[in-house]
Design an enzyme around this catalytic site. Structure first.
Site, PDB file in Angstrom:
ATOM      1  N   ARG A 125      51.328  40.185  34.909  1.00  0.00           N
ATOM      2  CA  ARG A 125      50.993  41.473  35.528  1.00  0.00           C
ATOM      3  C   ARG A 125      52.272  42.285  35.749  1.00  0.00           C
ATOM      4  O   ARG A 125      53.365  41.721  35.883  1.00  0.00           O
ATOM      5  CB  ARG A 125      50.291  41.248  36.864  1.00  0.00           C
ATOM      6  CG  ARG A 125      49.002  40.424  36.764  1.00  0.00           C
ATOM      7  CD  ARG A 125      48.449  40.103  38.143  1.00  0.00           C
ATOM      8  NE  ARG A 125      47.208  39.335  38.063  1.00  0.00           N
ATOM      9  CZ  ARG A 125      47.148  38.009  38.056  1.00  0.00           C
ATOM     10  NH1 ARG A 125      48.266  37.291  38.129  1.00  0.00           N
ATOM     11  NH2 ARG A 125      45.985  37.393  37.980  1.00  0.00           N
ATOM     12  N   LYS A 145      49.312  36.185  42.169  1.00  0.00           N
ATOM     13  CA  LYS A 145      48.417  36.552  43.263  1.00  0.00           C
ATOM     14  C   LYS A 145      48.153  35.351  44.153  1.00  0.00           C
ATOM     15  O   LYS A 145      48.060  34.227  43.687  1.00  0.00           O
ATOM     16  CB  LYS A 145      47.102  37.079  42.685  1.00  0.00           C
ATOM     17  CG  LYS A 145      47.257  38.376  41.898  1.00  0.00           C
ATOM     18  CD  LYS A 145      46.000  38.748  41.167  1.00  0.00           C
ATOM     19  CE  LYS A 145      44.897  39.162  42.119  1.00  0.00           C
ATOM     20  NZ  LYS A 145      43.689  39.645  41.391  1.00  0.00           N
ATOM     21  N   HIS A 156      47.294  47.028  32.977  1.00  0.00           N
ATOM     22  CA  HIS A 156      46.920  45.731  32.407  1.00  0.00           C
ATOM     23  C   HIS A 156      46.789  45.752  30.885  1.00  0.00           C
ATOM     24  O   HIS A 156      46.419  44.740  30.291  1.00  0.00           O
ATOM     25  CB  HIS A 156      45.586  45.264  33.003  1.00  0.00           C
ATOM     26  CG  HIS A 156      45.750  44.451  34.251  1.00  0.00           C
ATOM     27  ND1 HIS A 156      46.952  44.308  34.904  1.00  0.00           N
ATOM     28  CD2 HIS A 156      44.856  43.703  34.958  1.00  0.00           C
ATOM     29  CE1 HIS A 156      46.786  43.538  35.968  1.00  0.00           C
ATOM     30  NE2 HIS A 156      45.528  43.154  36.012  1.00  0.00           N
ATOM     31  N   ARG A 211      48.692  43.085  29.164  1.00  0.00           N
ATOM     32  CA  ARG A 211      48.090  41.801  29.536  1.00  0.00           C
ATOM     33  C   ARG A 211      46.817  41.565  28.708  1.00  0.00           C
ATOM     34  O   ARG A 211      46.592  40.456  28.199  1.00  0.00           O
ATOM     35  CB  ARG A 211      47.789  41.818  31.034  1.00  0.00           C
ATOM     36  CG  ARG A 211      47.223  40.531  31.616  1.00  0.00           C
ATOM     37  CD  ARG A 211      47.259  40.662  33.139  1.00  0.00           C
ATOM     38  NE  ARG A 211      46.454  39.666  33.823  1.00  0.00           N
ATOM     39  CZ  ARG A 211      46.850  38.423  34.094  1.00  0.00           C
ATOM     40  NH1 ARG A 211      48.041  38.017  33.694  1.00  0.00           N
ATOM     41  NH2 ARG A 211      46.074  37.594  34.749  1.00  0.00           N
ATOM     42  N   HIS A 249      44.550  32.721  35.586  1.00  0.00           N
ATOM     43  CA  HIS A 249      43.205  32.916  36.139  1.00  0.00           C
ATOM     44  C   HIS A 249      42.727  31.626  36.804  1.00  0.00           C
ATOM     45  O   HIS A 249      42.846  30.541  36.231  1.00  0.00           O
ATOM     46  CB  HIS A 249      42.211  33.299  35.041  1.00  0.00           C
ATOM     47  CG  HIS A 249      42.339  34.708  34.582  1.00  0.00           C
ATOM     48  ND1 HIS A 249      41.817  35.174  33.387  1.00  0.00           N
ATOM     49  CD2 HIS A 249      42.933  35.788  35.166  1.00  0.00           C
ATOM     50  CE1 HIS A 249      42.085  36.458  33.254  1.00  0.00           C
ATOM     51  NE2 HIS A 249      42.753  36.860  34.314  1.00  0.00           N
ATOM     52  N   TYR A 261      37.427  38.591  27.583  1.00  0.00           N
ATOM     53  CA  TYR A 261      38.171  38.916  26.373  1.00  0.00           C
ATOM     54  C   TYR A 261      37.452  38.476  25.101  1.00  0.00           C
ATOM     55  O   TYR A 261      37.848  38.864  24.006  1.00  0.00           O
ATOM     56  CB  TYR A 261      39.562  38.266  26.412  1.00  0.00           C
ATOM     57  CG  TYR A 261      40.439  38.818  27.508  1.00  0.00           C
ATOM     58  CD1 TYR A 261      40.997  40.090  27.401  1.00  0.00           C
ATOM     59  CD2 TYR A 261      40.698  38.082  28.657  1.00  0.00           C
ATOM     60  CE1 TYR A 261      41.780  40.611  28.406  1.00  0.00           C
ATOM     61  CE2 TYR A 261      41.478  38.597  29.673  1.00  0.00           C
ATOM     62  CZ  TYR A 261      42.022  39.863  29.543  1.00  0.00           C
ATOM     63  OH  TYR A 261      42.794  40.380  30.543  1.00  0.00           O
TER      64      TYR A 261
END
Length: 300
Positions: free
Chosen positions: A150, A174, A246, A249, A272, A281
């Site tokens: 990110r 995160k 993003h 990414r 993730h 995706y």
């Protein structure tokens, strides 16, 4: 009531921070959602969080729809309140969760936008000069494309987070989660050139700092600064539109899947927690799958 509201909220915020280890941004989103519900309670004359019933929760959901909130926003607010009440239930502050039976709207699927390989090549060609800033820009672009991190994570990379021996970077993501990401030969070359011929010219030795990427004044490059740099690259490359934070990414994940990487590996590299976050995706790989099918199936 205000005193009790603050006590409940404060306890829940501490729970999210200490026990759940959520980021400050996530905690702030929870706080805003819950405070919005308290405003609804005040308008409806509901004196206490403990007085809220299932019918009140249903009314709140109805009002959100009437005010034309986006489905994703409604879903998030209901989820926040359900978690809040679950916490209060655990703390024996209430006897029943009025949001436990409230069905959330299905989130709208927003397809990720990404760059095609020829577009990436144009971006790389936009920062080919020998200036210190272009050396930084190329290193920045190579790292974002090579790792899929990110923009906020990129801004927080420290010099000692980069390990050239093992071609890895320590990323603080995160929720204070840490992970290692890999980078290849192109990113390594660009990064070494930036460190030796770019960063040294941008940073005043007396005001040096540990962060990897710097702005034209030598100060740390912020996430907003990174987005500005990327959008300027878009203009130089004659690519239309603005670069979403993003997009690189998304490009990283899409190109990996298109070239045969498995979903679990991409999930790990993106950081993730759940595979469902990565599965969005798969839709962009359908054209690749179609071509593979037509080329290899006997009846294709």
């Amino acid at each position: 009531m205000k005193k009790k509201i603050s006590e409940d909220l404060r306890s829940f915020m501490e729970y999210l921070q200490i026990e759940k280890n959520y980021s400050q941004y996530t905690i702030e989103c929870y706080r805003r959602d819950i405070e919005h519900f308290y405003m609804f309670m005040a308008e409806q004359g509901i004196a206490s969080i403990r007085d809220c019933q299932y019918v009140d929760a249903r009314l709140y959901l109805t009002l959100l729809y009437e005010k034309q909130y986006a489905r994703n926003s409604v879903s998030r607010k209901i989820s926040s309140l359900r978690s809040f009440y679950t916490f209060l239930l655990r703390e024996a502050a209430i006897e029943k969760n009025p949001f436990s039976s409230i069905s959330q709207p299905r989130k709208s699927l927003k397809l990720p936008t990404f760059f095609y390989e020829d577009e990436m090549e144009r971006l790389f060609n936009s920062c080919q000069s020998d200036s210190a800033l272009d050396k930084r820009n190329r290193a920045l672009l190579e790292i974002l494309y090579a790792t899929g991190i990110r923009v906020s994570e990129c801004a927080n990379i420290r010099l000692d987070d980069v390990d050239f021996e093992f071609s890895t970077i320590l990323i603080r993501g995160k929720g204070r989660k840490e992970r290692y990401v890999l980078f290849g030969a192109f990113a390594e070359e660009a990064l070494q050139t930036y460190l030796q011929e770019g960063r040294l010219h941008l940073v005043d030795k007396q005001h040096d700092h540990p962060l990897l990427f710097v702005n034209f004044r030598g100060a740390p490059l912020t996430p907003r600064g990174i987005r500005y740099v990327l959008n300027e690259m878009m203009k130089k490359a004659s690519l239309h539109g603005k670069m979403h934070p993003h997009m690189l990414r998304h490009t990283f994940a899409t190109h990996l899947l298109n070239n045969g990487a498995d979903m679990r590996t991409v999930q790990e590299l993106l950081g993730h927690s759940h595979l469902s976050s990565t599965q969005i995706y798969t839709h962009v790989t359908k054209e690749h799958l179609r071509k593979t099918y037509l080329n290899h199936h006997p009846r294709g």
